[in-house]
Scaffold this motif. Structure first.
Motif, short mmCIF file in Angstrom:
data_model
loop_
_atom_site.label_atom_id
_atom_site.label_comp_id
_atom_site.label_asym_id
_atom_site.label_seq_id
_atom_site.Cartn_x
_atom_site.Cartn_y
_atom_site.Cartn_z
N SER A 21 37.03 36.46 48.73
CA SER A 21 38.32 36.09 47.57
C SER A 21 39.29 36.37 47.53
N CYS A 22 40.73 36.14 47.24
CA CYS A 22 41.84 36.62 47.81
C CYS A 22 42.42 36.20 46.08
N VAL A 23 42.62 36.95 45.77
CA VAL A 23 44.12 36.71 44.16
C VAL A 23 44.78 37.18 44.73
N SER A 25 49.46 37.07 43.94
CA SER A 25 50.39 37.22 42.77
C SER A 25 51.65 37.83 43.26
N TYR A 29 52.25 30.10 44.22
CA TYR A 29 50.99 30.90 45.82
C TYR A 29 50.86 28.70 45.72
N ARG A 71 41.07 26.96 47.99
CA ARG A 71 41.34 27.21 46.87
C ARG A 71 41.51 27.00 45.47
N LYS A 75 44.19 29.43 39.09
CA LYS A 75 43.98 30.83 39.34
C LYS A 75 44.97 31.75 40.19
N ASN A 76 45.14 31.28 40.88
CA ASN A 76 45.84 31.72 42.60
C ASN A 76 44.81 32.39 43.28
N ALA A 77 43.88 31.97 43.52
CA ALA A 77 42.51 32.70 44.35
C ALA A 77 43.01 31.77 45.54
#
Length: 125
Positions: A21-23, A25, A29, A71, A75-77
């Motif tokens: 996973s990658c978040v 900010s 995004y 993606r 969740k900007n994930a």
């Protein structure tokens, strides 16, 4: 301040699975192509999978059929589901962001704007 924070790495036996996973900010995004890159000691970082802002995906040949990039813009994930892991999948995996990409071209890494710090994946027999 831009941040890409990876998680989910670890040690697994051949044939096993992991989900990275990658978040993100600090930037818009949903407007960016996102990708996963892998680096092993002594070699350059290389693209594994990429996904455009509209969901178009691209993979390096060695992971096709085994890895899935996805993606969640709410969740900007960013995710990388890795199945049937092989010894050659071992490496540090980095999350990357590039605006206005051609999805397959993102795998070259030449125009990546932001990089995460990486998460280690180790596959053993």
């Amino acid at each position: 301040q831009v941040q890409l924070v990876e998680s989910g790495g670890g040690s697994v036996q051949t044939g096993g699975s992991l989900r990275l996973s990658c978040v993100a900010s600090g930037f818009t995004y949903r407007n960016y192509c996102m990708g996963w890159f892998r680096q092993v000691p002594g070699k350059e970082r290389s693209g594994v999978a990429a996904i455009s802002s509209d969901g178009t995906t691209a993979y390096v040949d060695s992971v096709k059929g085994r890895f899935t990039i996805s993606r969640d813009n709410a969740k900007n994930a960013l995710y990388l589901q890795m199945n049937s892991l092989e010894l050659e999948d071992t490496g540090m995996y980095y999350c990357a962001a590039e605006e206005n990409c051609v999805t397959s071209a993102m795998l070259d890494g030449g125009f990546v704007e932001y990089w995460g710090q990486g998460t280690q994946v180790t596959v053993s027999s």
